[in-house]
Scaffold this motif. Structure first.
Motif, PDB file in Angstrom:
ATOM      1  N   ALA A 177       0.835  -1.198   0.000  1.00 22.38           N
ATOM      2  CA  ALA A 177       0.000   0.000   0.000  1.00 22.38           C
ATOM      3  C   ALA A 177       0.868   1.246   0.000  1.00 22.38           C
ATOM      4  O   ALA A 177       1.921   1.296   0.635  1.00 22.38           O
ATOM      5  N   LEU A 178       0.428   2.264  -0.751  1.00 21.70           N
ATOM      6  CA  LEU A 178       1.096   3.549  -0.783  1.00 21.70           C
ATOM      7  C   LEU A 178       0.176   4.624  -0.223  1.00 21.70           C
ATOM      8  O   LEU A 178      -1.053   4.471  -0.233  1.00 21.70           O
ATOM      9  N   ALA A 179       0.761   5.699   0.240  1.00 27.66           N
ATOM     10  CA  ALA A 179      -0.043   6.841   0.654  1.00 27.66           C
ATOM     11  C   ALA A 179      -0.739   7.435  -0.564  1.00 27.66           C
ATOM     12  O   ALA A 179      -0.392   7.149  -1.711  1.00 27.66           O
ATOM     13  N   ALA A 180      -1.727   8.253  -0.329  1.00 30.18           N
ATOM     14  CA  ALA A 180      -2.492   8.850  -1.416  1.00 30.18           C
ATOM     15  C   ALA A 180      -1.568   9.571  -2.386  1.00 30.18           C
ATOM     16  O   ALA A 180      -0.595  10.217  -2.008  1.00 30.18           O
ATOM     17  N   GLY A 181      -1.864   9.451  -3.666  1.00 24.96           N
ATOM     18  CA  GLY A 181      -1.092  10.128  -4.709  1.00 24.96           C
ATOM     19  C   GLY A 181      -1.940  10.245  -5.953  1.00 24.96           C
ATOM     20  O   GLY A 181      -3.113   9.839  -5.973  1.00 24.96           O
ATOM     21  N   GLN A 182      -1.367  10.777  -7.013  1.00 28.76           N
ATOM     22  CA  GLN A 182      -2.097  11.100  -8.221  1.00 28.76           C
ATOM     23  C   GLN A 182      -1.582  10.305  -9.417  1.00 28.76           C
ATOM     24  O   GLN A 182      -0.421   9.871  -9.437  1.00 28.76           O
ATOM     25  N   PRO A 183      -2.400  10.158 -10.455  1.00 32.18           N
ATOM     26  CA  PRO A 183      -1.928   9.547 -11.704  1.00 32.18           C
ATOM     27  C   PRO A 183      -1.087  10.530 -12.503  1.00 32.18           C
ATOM     28  O   PRO A 183      -1.147  11.750 -12.290  1.00 32.18           O
ATOM     29  N   GLY A 184      -0.308   9.985 -13.456  1.00 32.54           N
ATOM     30  CA  GLY A 184       0.503  10.836 -14.302  1.00 32.54           C
ATOM     31  C   GLY A 184       1.220  10.044 -15.366  1.00 32.54           C
ATOM     32  O   GLY A 184       1.041   8.824 -15.496  1.00 32.54           O
ATOM     33  N   ILE A 185       2.057  10.742 -16.131  1.00 34.89           N
ATOM     34  CA  ILE A 185       2.829  10.135 -17.211  1.00 34.89           C
ATOM     35  C   ILE A 185       4.212  10.761 -17.241  1.00 34.89           C
ATOM     36  O   ILE A 185       4.450  11.828 -16.661  1.00 34.89           O
ATOM     37  N   GLY A 186       5.152  10.105 -17.928  1.00 32.84           N
ATOM     38  CA  GLY A 186       6.491  10.646 -18.059  1.00 32.84           C
ATOM     39  C   GLY A 186       7.213  10.061 -19.253  1.00 32.84           C
ATOM     40  O   GLY A 186       6.790   9.045 -19.818  1.00 32.84           O
ATOM     41  N   ALA A 187       8.309  10.703 -19.642  1.00 27.96           N
ATOM     42  CA  ALA A 187       9.127  10.234 -20.755  1.00 27.96           C
ATOM     43  C   ALA A 187      10.565  10.637 -20.510  1.00 27.96           C
ATOM     44  O   ALA A 187      10.847  11.641 -19.843  1.00 27.96           O
ATOM     45  N   ILE A 188      11.494   9.832 -21.041  1.00 28.03           N
ATOM     46  CA  ILE A 188      12.930  10.091 -20.903  1.00 28.03           C
ATOM     47  C   ILE A 188      13.604   9.775 -22.237  1.00 28.03           C
ATOM     48  O   ILE A 188      13.365   8.710 -22.833  1.00 28.03           O
ATOM     49  N   ALA A 189      14.439  10.690 -22.694  1.00 28.76           N
ATOM     50  CA  ALA A 189      15.317  10.469 -23.853  1.00 28.76           C
ATOM     51  C   ALA A 189      14.565   9.925 -25.063  1.00 28.76           C
ATOM     52  O   ALA A 189      15.006   8.970 -25.711  1.00 28.76           O
ATOM     53  N   THR A 190      13.446  10.532 -25.391  1.00 32.40           N
ATOM     54  CA  THR A 190      12.661  10.063 -26.541  1.00 32.40           C
ATOM     55  C   THR A 190      13.318  10.511 -27.840  1.00 32.40           C
ATOM     56  O   THR A 190      13.662  11.683 -28.001  1.00 32.40           O
ATOM     57  N   PRO A 191      13.503   9.609 -28.795  1.00 31.65           N
ATOM     58  CA  PRO A 191      14.089  10.001 -30.075  1.00 31.65           C
ATOM     59  C   PRO A 191      13.086  10.792 -30.911  1.00 31.65           C
ATOM     60  O   PRO A 191      11.874  10.742 -30.645  1.00 31.65           O
ATOM     61  N   PRO A 192      13.547  11.535 -31.914  1.00 31.48           N
ATOM     62  CA  PRO A 192      12.622  12.284 -32.772  1.00 31.48           C
ATOM     63  C   PRO A 192      11.559  11.373 -33.388  1.00 31.48           C
ATOM     64  O   PRO A 192      11.869  10.286 -33.877  1.00 31.48           O
ATOM     65  N   GLY A 193      10.324  11.811 -33.334  1.00 33.69           N
ATOM     66  CA  GLY A 193       9.213  11.059 -33.907  1.00 33.69           C
ATOM     67  C   GLY A 193       8.441  10.237 -32.894  1.00 33.69           C
ATOM     68  O   GLY A 193       7.283   9.889 -33.129  1.00 33.69           O
ATOM     69  N   ASN A 194       9.067   9.895 -31.757  1.00 32.84           N
ATOM     70  CA  ASN A 194       8.387   9.124 -30.718  1.00 32.84           C
ATOM     71  C   ASN A 194       7.722  10.063 -29.716  1.00 32.84           C
ATOM     72  O   ASN A 194       8.271  11.122 -29.390  1.00 32.84           O
ATOM     73  N   SER A 195       6.558   9.643 -29.195  1.00 38.19           N
ATOM     74  CA  SER A 195       5.848  10.505 -28.239  1.00 38.19           C
ATOM     75  C   SER A 195       4.739   9.729 -27.554  1.00 38.19           C
ATOM     76  O   SER A 195       4.375   8.617 -27.970  1.00 38.19           O
ATOM     77  N   ILE A 196       4.216  10.333 -26.489  1.00 42.02           N
ATOM     78  CA  ILE A 196       2.958   9.876 -25.897  1.00 42.02           C
ATOM     79  C   ILE A 196       1.861  10.669 -26.597  1.00 42.02           C
ATOM     80  O   ILE A 196       1.718  11.880 -26.389  1.00 42.02           O
ATOM     81  N   ALA A 197       1.100  10.025 -27.457  1.00 46.51           N
ATOM     82  CA  ALA A 197       0.153  10.719 -28.320  1.00 46.51           C
ATOM     83  C   ALA A 197      -1.190  10.979 -27.641  1.00 46.51           C
ATOM     84  O   ALA A 197      -1.936  11.871 -28.072  1.00 46.51           O
ATOM     85  N   LEU A 198      -1.499  10.210 -26.593  1.00 42.60           N
ATOM     86  CA  LEU A 198      -2.795  10.363 -25.923  1.00 42.60           C
ATOM     87  C   LEU A 198      -2.691   9.781 -24.525  1.00 42.60           C
ATOM     88  O   LEU A 198      -2.068   8.732 -24.333  1.00 42.60           O
ATOM     89  N   VAL A 199      -3.277  10.463 -23.534  1.00 45.33           N
ATOM     90  CA  VAL A 199      -3.376   9.915 -22.195  1.00 45.33           C
ATOM     91  C   VAL A 199      -4.825  10.005 -21.733  1.00 45.33           C
ATOM     92  O   VAL A 199      -5.530  10.978 -22.040  1.00 45.33           O
ATOM     93  N   GLN A 200      -5.269   8.958 -21.024  1.00 43.25           N
ATOM     94  CA  GLN A 200      -6.615   8.930 -20.458  1.00 43.25           C
ATOM     95  C   GLN A 200      -6.515   8.474 -19.007  1.00 43.25           C
ATOM     96  O   GLN A 200      -5.797   7.526 -18.700  1.00 43.25           O
ATOM     97  N   LEU A 201      -7.236   9.155 -18.128  1.00 41.32           N
ATOM     98  CA  LEU A 201      -7.282   8.813 -16.715  1.00 41.32           C
ATOM     99  C   LEU A 201      -8.694   8.375 -16.360  1.00 41.32           C
ATOM    100  O   LEU A 201      -9.677   9.002 -16.786  1.00 41.32           O
ATOM    101  N   GLY A 202      -8.804   7.311 -15.566  1.00 41.22           N
ATOM    102  CA  GLY A 202     -10.113   6.790 -15.196  1.00 41.22           C
ATOM    103  C   GLY A 202     -10.148   6.320 -13.758  1.00 41.22           C
ATOM    104  O   GLY A 202      -9.115   6.007 -13.155  1.00 41.22           O
TER     105      GLY A 202
END
Length: 503
Positions: A177-202
């Protein structure tokens, strides 16, 4: 126990219409009213990227609608080049980050270093990580495929983390179990052309799916088959993930379709099976149950018939003048026999072999016979067996698999499949190039042999299948968890007694 005849299909998007996400963002710009930014993420018309080695994260400012820290994150990725790290967070602090600049508290599911080979196929490392105040623990790590347009998902419900590396059904892992926290996204060292194109939280759906209405069953002395009508999700459901199967209160496994075969039963025994529906967020339905009694084996049942030297009892053949058909389990015989066996009687002169005792049409088309030095070789054949289907009082049964060549077709020299009884290995199933199956159920310190008139042995310690002439195969290729033949091993090296090999 079981031979899981379920299927895990790769999907580009969730397979339900009723479930709703409370946030959908195509990340063409960073909305600071919705996200807390750490590091150096960059938004563009193609989505979110972070070119620097330290990367960056977006942690949601929006509370989860049900007031908990549980929830789901889904992100669609543009992956056109090798490299980069792509991360989903739950229960994260605002300073949560993975990688060399990592910190904060979080649960994270990330894809690391997707890489394309010369044929354009993509493989990546996947990690499920849990961090508390900067101390990070690896919960799970594995290799899996990747692709442009893939969907990664992470959810937490109670003490269970669920991850979808572009799969239709989740992989589940217990977490602290973890203490309360929030959802999210991240990226590191993405090459040209790569990406997170869409995020959905539910939010997590919390309504249990409907139970299975009725379970049909069929039994032979060494096999029990179960099937039921598939359960439809309700209007707000995140979708049905599969069915949990129990025998005598012990968990056997989970499948995604509605046919299950248990091949670790004993003759003349009674078993209580239960089936529960599980949805994508881990909600479990009430169980449906059925009790099944296996008939005695032909060799040990009351008034056993006299032995036929050409067809020893217990191998699923005609005895006492009675022929076992594919419609049931008469006289305790196994109701199906596949492939071409040395003890069988067959008809056909154009590649087809019609089993005169079991009514199975087996078609084997030899494709090639590669040879090593000295002329030693191995047959590879394309084969089809009609007894992937059965119809009896329990209904119409489909036991076939599509492993890449069409429903029921296989192309192989041979294979080894483990059959499990809960968490214990019960026996192995050896399949030859005609599709004939043999139980290797005699275990001597990890070396498995058969009583079915096939003189092979499988050394599970060395992953080697040995033949009477002294040759052996190294069973070095194992089908992954998303394949219909998951867990089945295929040969990667074949070697004769003189050391000549094929690989």
């Amino acid at each position: 126990m079981k031979r899981l005849l379920g299927t895990a299909f790769l999907l580009a998007c969730p397979a339900w219409a009723g479930y709703s996400y409370y946030l959908t963002d195509n990340l063409t710009a960073i909305d600071n009213s919705k996200w807390t930014t750490t590091g150096s993420p960059a938004a563009s018309r193609t989505g979110l990227s972070a070119a620097t080695p330290s990367g960056g994260t977006l942690i949601s400012r929006l509370p989860v609608p049900d007031g908990t820290s549980e929830g789901e994150v889904s992100m669609t990725l543009t992956v056109v080049a090798s490299g980069g790290t792509y991360t989903e967070f739950l229960q994260a602090s605002t300073d949560a980050r993975t990688g060399p600049s990592g910190g904060g508290s979080y649960l994270a599911f990330e894809m690391q270093n997707p890489r394309f080979d010369s044929a354009g196929k993509c493989l990546a490392n996947y990690m499920l990580l849990q961090s508390t105040a900067g101390t990070t623990r690896l919960v799970a790590g594995f290799l899996n495929s990747c692709r442009n347009g893939m969907v990664m998902r992470l959810a937490v419900h109670g003490g269970t983390a669920m991850v979808w590396p572009d799969l239709a059904a989740p992989m589940e892992f217990p977490i602290a179990a973890l203490a309360a926290g929030q959802p999210g996204i991240g990226a590191i060292a993405t090459p040209p052309g790569n990406s997170i194109a869409l995020v959905q939280l539910g939010a997590i759906a919390r309504t249990a799916p409907a139970r299975v209405a009725q379970i049909a069953s069929a039994a032979s002395w060494n096999r029990v088959d179960l099937q039921w009508h598939a359960v439809a999700p309700d209007a707000a459901s995140p979708g049905i993930a599969g069915y949990w199967i129990y025998r005598d209160g012990v968990y056997l496994g989970r499948i995604s379709n509605s046919v299950f075969s248990d091949e670790s039963v004993a003759p003349g025994q009674t078993y209580a099976y239960s089936v529960s529906v599980v949805d994508q967020h881990g909600n479990l339905s009430p169980a449906a149950s059925v009790t099944v009694t296996t008939p005695p084996s032909p060799a040990t049942g009351p008034n056993p018939p006299p032995a036929d030297p050409a067809h020893p009892p217990g191998k699923g053949v005609a005895v006492s003048g009675k022929t076992q058909t594919a419609a049931g389990a008469t006289n305790g015989l196994e109701p199906r026999r596949l492939g071409v066996k040395p003890t069988g009687t067959y008809w056909g002169g154009a590649g087809e072999q019609v089993d005169m005792l079991f009514g199975n049409l087996n078609y084997t088309l030899p494709l090639w016979n590669p040879k090593s030095r000295g002329g030693w070789g191995v047959n590879f054949a394309l084969t089809y067996n009609s007894q992937i289907w059965r119809q009896d009082s329990g209904g119409t049964w489909l036991f076939g698999q599509d492993v890449g060549y069409g429903m029921g077709w296989k192309l192989l020299a041979g294979a080894i499949t483990p059959i499990w009884s809960g968490s214990q290995l019960d026996h192995y199933l050896s399949t030859d190039s005609t599709g004939a199956e043999y139980r290797l159920d005699q275990n001597n310190s990890g070396v498995w042999t058969s009583q079915e008139g096939i003189y092979v042995s499988y050394d599970s310690n060395a992953n080697r299948l040995y033949f009477p002439d002294g040759s052996f195969w190294v069973m070095g290729c194992v089908s992954g968890g998303s394949e219909q033949d998951a867990g089945t091993s295929y040969p990667t090296t074949m070697q004769d007694t003189n050391g000549n090999s094929l690989s």
